[in-house]
Design an enzyme around this catalytic site. Structure first.
Site, PDB file in Angstrom:
ATOM      1  N   CYS A 382       0.832  -1.198   0.000  1.00 19.76           N
ATOM      2  CA  CYS A 382       0.000   0.000   0.000  1.00 19.76           C
ATOM      3  C   CYS A 382       0.873   1.257   0.000  1.00 19.76           C
ATOM      4  CB  CYS A 382      -0.979  -0.057   1.173  1.00 19.76           C
ATOM      5  SG  CYS A 382      -2.491   0.851   0.837  1.00 19.76           S
ATOM      6  N   HIS A 508      -3.610  -5.351   0.415  1.00 19.83           N
ATOM      7  CA  HIS A 508      -3.031  -5.871   1.660  1.00 19.83           C
ATOM      8  C   HIS A 508      -3.064  -7.403   1.705  1.00 19.83           C
ATOM      9  CE1 HIS A 508      -2.565  -2.053   3.817  1.00 19.83           C
ATOM     10  NE2 HIS A 508      -3.599  -1.667   3.084  1.00 19.83           N
ATOM     11  N   GLU A 510      -1.393  -9.299   3.479  1.00 18.66           N
ATOM     12  CA  GLU A 510      -1.137  -9.825   4.827  1.00 18.66           C
ATOM     13  C   GLU A 510      -2.405 -10.297   5.532  1.00 18.66           C
ATOM     14  OE1 GLU A 510      -0.937  -6.670   3.900  1.00 18.66           O
ATOM     15  OE2 GLU A 510      -1.437  -5.255   5.500  1.00 18.66           O
TER      16      GLU A 510
HETATM   17  N1  GLN Z   1      -2.057   6.758   2.825  1.00 20.02           N
HETATM   18  C1  GLN Z   1      -2.139   5.983   1.632  1.00 20.02           C
HETATM   19  C2  GLN Z   1      -3.509   6.084   0.990  1.00 20.02           C
HETATM   20  O1  GLN Z   1      -4.450   6.476   1.623  1.00 20.02           O
HETATM   21  C3  GLN Z   1      -1.801   4.547   1.882  1.00 20.02           C
HETATM   22  C4  GLN Z   1      -2.784   3.838   2.756  1.00 20.02           C
HETATM   23  C5  GLN Z   1      -2.278   2.559   3.287  1.00 20.02           C
HETATM   24  O2  GLN Z   1      -1.092   2.286   3.246  1.00 20.02           O
HETATM   25  N2  GLN Z   1      -3.150   1.738   3.843  1.00 20.02           N
HETATM   26  O3  GLN Z   1      -3.664   5.751  -0.167  1.00 20.02           O
END
Ligand code: GLN
Length: 546
Positions: A382, A508, A510
């Site tokens: 992310c 994600h 994970e």
């Molecule tokens: N802050 C970034 C976004 O909102 C990444 C979010 C995250 O890593 N979960 O896109």
């Protein structure tokens, strides 16, 4: 008849109720039952989405986009229980639902009260999960500690369910603490008090799980049984584990907990197959190779902030028969160093996890640069993928002012930005992309090879996206687009060319990894990290880390 188990906690918080509930769930599954686990959180927040990872640890995301307490991650790792919005019940949700009904006039002029209206709603929510046709047993973990004002309505709902459905259908399991004095003596008094408090609410626990530094001897168990009115054979030790929390299902099974609980619930059961757990624990207990992974993030002060990431890395180790050691690094501190080489000496692979806000971003960007230039295996999740994109745009494409509009709204080259800032993309809905969606893996990429499938379903939790305006320019310079959304509108993954293993994913992975079934991305990342240093011999690794 459907069966229910309520898991409560006493004496103090953080005794590991979530892991106890998850381990119990796993044992029930090993005996052939189809289970669900539900977490009840007595706070007023409607969900965990607005809670700081500093205070509450990681926010766990389900397929249907619920932002929940991290205990749901434990349930996901230990069991096959499907998890959704229905699996997380908070005081905030229950009150919101009841107040909504009241506004709609559905209480027909009656006074709306905690008992019966709030408690009825709690019972309905639990029964809605438990009564599903593919569920035999539902485990309900009640957050907080018995004696807290907040948990009273939930305990009252549990009391009513025990009364209404009967003791052989609803069981109360209470997790409590047996502290040790400075002189090394184990003390039962706090447990006696905690059970007394539970009985005052009208719940007599059927099973006690006693958290203690070591296994309790029979005399101690007999004493606890006598004082708490719990049968001797239902007083179990939840001793501190030596290497990993994944020992807990085996530890409970060795004490016959599964048999005793199922006998009480009058459920027929088969032989338990715990080979999977034995294999997992075997790797943690082995003296084989260790792979050292740096996790470079901003919320490293609290151990639970990247809980699912940490666990998924361990699972990747299990898949490769190696132990994984995590080195948590504060990205903000890395910013102060001239040369990252020292910080990363002895590190086999680098992971940059998700996050929000600008603090520590430069440290992450430099980390990505270091990994790229030194061919260190890198997994960006992310935000960890977004910093890969920013770094590449700056240092390879040559766009010095490349940034994300999250950190630099006025930057000249917003290579990561909000969808509404990207004129050529339709609105994707709410402000945050939450929950599962399908990604198409681009043929010929390492990502596709790792997954071994053409499409994947993974979960999202972010607002910002790689800007399409720059997508082809970045790709032309060697930042391979490895996955896209089904409509090709958004970049879901990037990969460094001229690098052995450098992958970033916007989703994600994970959240879907299990110790017994490691996520392929983590398994491959650990394999690459293991391969890079070539330290295969445990003694050598131990010597090199000394
Ligand atoms: N802050 C970034 C976004 O909102 C990444 C979010 C995250 O890593 N979960 O896109």
């Amino acid at each position: 008849m459907k069966k229910y188990v309520f898991v409560t906690g006493g004496v103090c918080s953080s005794l590991g109720k979530g892991i106890a509930a998850a381990s119990l769930g796993s044992l029930m599954e090993c005996r052939g039952l189809r289970i669900r686990i539900v977490k009840v959180d007595p706070y007023i927040n409607v969900d965990a989405g607005t809670m700081s990872p500093y205070q509450h640890g990681e926010v766990y995301v389900t397929d249907d986009g619920a932002e929940t307490d991290l205990d749901l991650g434990n349930y996901a790792r230990f069991t096959q229980s499907s998890l959704s919005k229905a699996s997380s019940i908070t005081t905030g949700q229950v009150y919101q639902e009841v107040i909504q009904r009241e506004r709609e006039g559905r209480y027909l002029g009656r006074t709306v009260q905690v008992i019966p209206h709030i408690t009825d709603r709690i019972k309905q929510r639990i029964l809605a999960v438990g009564e599903q046709s593919d569920v035999d047993l539902t485990i309900v973990e009640i957050g907080g500690t018995v004696g807290d004002i907040e948990s009273v309505p939930f305990l009252e709902a549990a009391r009513q369910m025990i009364h209404e459905l009967g003791h052989e259908n609803v069981l109360s399991v209470h997790l409590t603490l047996i502290p040790e004095t400075a002189g090394g003596e184990l003390k039962t008094k706090p447990t006696q008090h905690s059970v007394k408090e539970l009985r005052e609410i009208g719940i007599q626990p059927d099973v006690l799980l006693c958290r203690a530094p070591a296994q309790l001897d029979d005399d101690m168990r007999r004493k606890i049984a006598l004082f708490t009115n719990v049968d001797f054979d239902a007083v179990f030790s939840a001793a501190d584990v030596s290497k990993t929390i994944y020992e807990i299902p085996l530890m409970f099974h060795a004490q016959k907990m599964d048999e005793i609980i199922l006998d009480r619930l009058k459920v027929p059961y088969g032989e338990a197959d715990l080979d999977g757990w034995s294999r997992v624990v075997g790797v943690f207990q082995s003296s084989g190779p260790i792979v050292r992974i740096a996790v470079v993030g901003k919320y490293i002060d609290l151990n639970d902030s990247y809980k699912s990431v940490d666990e998924a890395l361990y699972h990747g180790g299990v898949a490769n028969d190696v132990r994984v050691e995590l080195v948590k690094m504060d990205s903000e501190k890395l910013e102060k160093l001239d040369d990252l080489g020292e910080a990363f000496s002895g590190i086999d692979g680098i992971l940059v996890p998700g996050g929000f806000g600008s603090r520590g971003i430069d440290g992450m960007i430099r980390t990505a640069q270091y990994a790229r230039e030194n061919n260190v295996p890198y997994l960006g999740i992310c935000l960890g993928m977004q910093v890969m994109v920013i770094e590449y745009a700056r240092n390879v494409v040559g766009l010095a002012d490349a940034d994300s509009t999250e950190f630099a709204p006025e930057c000249e080259h917003p290579v990561v930005s909000l969808l509404e800032e990207q004129v050529d993309v339709k609105n994707y809905g709410g402000t945050m992309r939450l929950g599962a969606s399908t990604s198409v893996l681009v043929e010929g990429t390492q990502l596709r090879e790792v997954y071994g499938t053409a499409t994947v379903s993974e979960r999202h939790r972010h607002r910002y996206e790689v800007a399409n305006k720059y997508r082809y320019r970045l790709a032309a310079a060697g930042l391979i687009v490895a996955a896209v959304t089904a409509d090709d509108a958004l970049v879901e993954s990037v990969q460094w060319s001229r690098h052995d293993w450098g992958i970033g994913v916007q989703f994600h992975p994970e959240f879907k990894s299990k110790p017994i079934d490691a996520h392929p991305l983590f398994a491959s990342f650990i394999a690459a990290s293991l391969g890079r240093t070539g330290v295969k011999d445990a003694a050598e690794r131990v010597a090199s880390s000394a």
